[in-house]
Design a protein around this motif. Structure first.
Motif, mmCIF file in Angstrom:
data_model
loop_
_atom_site.group_PDB
_atom_site.id
_atom_site.type_symbol
_atom_site.label_atom_id
_atom_site.label_comp_id
_atom_site.label_asym_id
_atom_site.label_seq_id
_atom_site.Cartn_x
_atom_site.Cartn_y
_atom_site.Cartn_z
ATOM 1 N N GLU A 86 0.836 -1.202 0.000
ATOM 2 C CA GLU A 86 0.000 0.000 0.000
ATOM 3 C C GLU A 86 0.871 1.253 0.000
ATOM 4 N N LEU A 87 1.909 1.247 0.815
ATOM 5 C CA LEU A 87 2.835 2.387 0.834
ATOM 6 C C LEU A 87 3.599 2.467 -0.479
ATOM 7 N N ASP A 88 4.068 1.344 -0.967
ATOM 8 C CA ASP A 88 4.850 1.316 -2.198
ATOM 9 C C ASP A 88 4.067 1.891 -3.371
ATOM 10 N N GLN A 89 2.796 1.534 -3.494
ATOM 11 C CA GLN A 89 1.982 1.988 -4.618
ATOM 12 C C GLN A 89 1.528 3.433 -4.471
ATOM 13 N N ALA A 90 1.551 3.960 -3.254
ATOM 14 C CA ALA A 90 1.104 5.346 -3.039
ATOM 15 C C ALA A 90 2.171 6.366 -3.412
ATOM 16 N N ILE A 91 3.434 5.944 -3.456
ATOM 17 C CA ILE A 91 4.533 6.866 -3.767
ATOM 18 C C ILE A 91 4.602 7.099 -5.272
ATOM 19 N N ASN A 92 4.679 8.377 -5.663
ATOM 20 C CA ASN A 92 4.805 8.713 -7.082
ATOM 21 C C ASN A 92 5.741 9.905 -7.245
ATOM 22 N N GLU A 93 5.756 10.506 -8.437
ATOM 23 C CA GLU A 93 6.699 11.592 -8.720
ATOM 24 C C GLU A 93 6.389 12.863 -7.929
ATOM 25 N N ARG A 94 5.213 12.967 -7.354
ATOM 26 C CA ARG A 94 4.853 14.150 -6.566
ATOM 27 C C ARG A 94 5.123 13.951 -5.074
ATOM 28 N N THR A 95 5.571 12.782 -4.681
ATOM 29 C CA THR A 95 5.794 12.499 -3.263
ATOM 30 C C THR A 95 7.057 13.215 -2.777
ATOM 31 N N ALA A 96 6.884 14.097 -1.799
ATOM 32 C CA ALA A 96 8.026 14.845 -1.250
ATOM 33 C C ALA A 96 8.729 14.070 -0.150
ATOM 34 N N LEU A 113 18.198 8.916 20.333
ATOM 35 C CA LEU A 113 18.833 10.012 19.605
ATOM 36 C C LEU A 113 19.494 9.511 18.322
ATOM 37 N N ARG A 114 19.906 8.244 18.319
ATOM 38 C CA ARG A 114 20.549 7.671 17.136
ATOM 39 C C ARG A 114 19.735 6.531 16.510
ATOM 40 N N LYS A 115 18.813 5.975 17.265
ATOM 41 C CA LYS A 115 18.080 4.776 16.818
ATOM 42 C C LYS A 115 17.355 4.990 15.499
ATOM 43 N N PHE A 116 16.606 6.091 15.383
ATOM 44 C CA PHE A 116 15.774 6.292 14.194
ATOM 45 C C PHE A 116 16.617 6.489 12.932
ATOM 46 N N ILE A 117 17.748 7.171 13.100
ATOM 47 C CA ILE A 117 18.657 7.325 11.968
ATOM 48 C C ILE A 117 19.199 5.962 11.544
ATOM 49 N N SER A 118 19.569 5.141 12.518
ATOM 50 C CA SER A 118 20.121 3.822 12.206
ATOM 51 C C SER A 118 19.085 2.922 11.537
ATOM 52 N N GLU A 119 17.802 3.204 11.765
ATOM 53 C CA GLU A 119 16.736 2.401 11.162
ATOM 54 C C GLU A 119 16.303 2.939 9.802
ATOM 55 N N GLY A 120 16.963 4.007 9.342
ATOM 56 C CA GLY A 120 16.711 4.475 7.990
ATOM 57 C C GLY A 120 16.082 5.837 7.843
ATOM 58 N N ALA A 121 15.784 6.526 8.946
ATOM 59 C CA ALA A 121 15.189 7.856 8.840
ATOM 60 C C ALA A 121 16.179 8.834 8.206
ATOM 61 N N ASP A 122 15.664 9.773 7.434
ATOM 62 C CA ASP A 122 16.505 10.794 6.810
ATOM 63 C C ASP A 122 16.495 12.087 7.609
ATOM 64 N N LEU A 123 15.413 12.312 8.356
ATOM 65 C CA LEU A 123 15.282 13.528 9.163
ATOM 66 C C LEU A 123 14.436 13.172 10.382
ATOM 67 N N PRO A 149 6.870 -0.939 10.506
ATOM 68 C CA PRO A 149 8.008 -0.401 11.263
ATOM 69 C C PRO A 149 8.825 0.564 10.419
ATOM 70 N N LEU A 150 9.590 1.381 11.089
ATOM 71 C CA LEU A 150 10.374 2.402 10.401
ATOM 72 C C LEU A 150 11.339 1.785 9.393
ATOM 73 N N SER A 151 11.975 0.685 9.745
ATOM 74 C CA SER A 151 12.940 0.073 8.828
ATOM 75 C C SER A 151 12.284 -0.323 7.507
ATOM 76 N N SER A 152 11.054 -0.834 7.578
ATOM 77 C CA SER A 152 10.334 -1.217 6.354
ATOM 78 C C SER A 152 9.909 0.011 5.565
ATOM 79 N N VAL A 153 9.437 1.035 6.277
ATOM 80 C CA VAL A 153 9.032 2.276 5.621
ATOM 81 C C VAL A 153 10.213 2.890 4.886
ATOM 82 N N ALA A 154 11.383 2.926 5.547
ATOM 83 C CA ALA A 154 12.572 3.513 4.931
ATOM 84 C C ALA A 154 13.006 2.715 3.705
ATOM 85 N N GLU A 155 12.952 1.410 3.799
ATOM 86 C CA GLU A 155 13.338 0.577 2.660
ATOM 87 C C GLU A 155 12.448 0.838 1.450
#
Length: 288
Positions: free
Chosen positions: A33-43, A86-96, A57-63
């Protein structure tokens, strides 16, 4: 954004000009569902931390997001403690990742800070330039030389939310002190103070108190969960909260569960001697 992640604060995304696209159900989200919702307008893909295991989970979302070169933004405002976050979310793939500068950091309550990729943090920083910035002397004029920007973006979205120098100094100092704090000692004191409240409210008609640890979201913070039986107490949880706020000193508690008859007390701001004040005031209100 996963439908499970819709919350009272996601209006901030719409204020910035984003259109929120919900994916999934209110009880689960499937990867496709997430994969198909992303398109060229997704910021970006937004992720609200601390919701437990129902959502992706965040790791799956980031992937999924990164396969399509889309960044993931995490709201972790209330996700301290533990310090490891403080570091966990970055290590799981978050960009910000956005954290509150108040709350457990104990810096200025109106401050916050971003962790993550330099270009995204720079993008946020560019939103607060004012009219006193000139192209010829702008500290970021290298961005013009590189053809990234034509000039300083005057009075952008963040200008109305600018942070004062005093708040910056306060937050930086709080972060430096945060790295030196004894978190095990803090937790021990927190548990002692919550237990004082729970013990002091035993045998109060219409009230049942319990020591809860961790929170429902899994945060390692103890709490006094106080159930008010309106039929016995003669007043609702909202009535009790109002009475606490009208006393001297004013006592403010967590109100979100009051409609269900529950008053929550958290320990982060409690000082020595204050649990006794809370117990005494609740006993006065309930007439015991």
């Amino acid at each position: 954004m996963q439908r499970l992640h819709r919350n009272d604060y996601d209006h901030a995304l719409r204020v910035a000009g984003a259109e929120i696209i919900e994916v999934g159900f209110n009880y689960a989200t499937f990867p496709y569902e997430l994969d198909q919702a992303i398109n060229e307008r997704t910021a970006a893909v937004f992720f609200l931390a601390g919701l437990g295991k129902k959502a992706l989970p965040l790791s799956s979302v980031a992937e999924i997001a990164h396969r399509q070169a889309v960044p993931v933004i995490v709201d972790a405002a209330a996700e301290l403690p533990p310090q490891e976050n403080l570091r966990k979310f970055i290590s799981e793939g978050a960009d910000l990742v956005a954290f509150s500068g108040g709350k457990h950091i104990q810096g200025p309550q109106s401050s916050g800070f971003l962790c993550g990729k330099k270009d995204l943090i720079l993008s946020a920083n560019l939103q607060q330039q004012d009219m006193d910035v000139f192209p010829e002397t702008w500290s970021y004029r290298g961005l013009m030389d590189q053809g990234i920007l034509a000039g300083p973006p005057h009075h952008a979205l963040g200008r109305g939310f600018k942070v004062g120098k005093e708040e910056i100094v306060g937050l930086v100092t709080a972060l430096q002190l945060y790295c030196k704090r004894d978190f095990e000692g803090e937790l021990r004191v927190w548990k002692e103070r919550i237990q004082q409240i729970v013990d002091g409210l035993k045998r109060v008609n219409g009230l049942q108190a319990a020591h809860v640890f961790p929170t429902n979201g899994g945060r390692p913070v103890p709490a006094a969960q106080i159930e008010i039986d309106k039929a016995i107490a003669g007043m609702s949880a909202q009535d009790v909260i109002n009475q606490l706020q009208m006393g001297n000193p004013i006592i403010s508690v967590y109100e979100s569960l009051a409609s269900h008859g529950t008053v929550m007390i958290f320990p982060e701001a409690l000082k020595s001697g204050e649990p006794e004040i809370i117990v005494r005031r609740l006993r006065e209100i309930l007439g015991t």
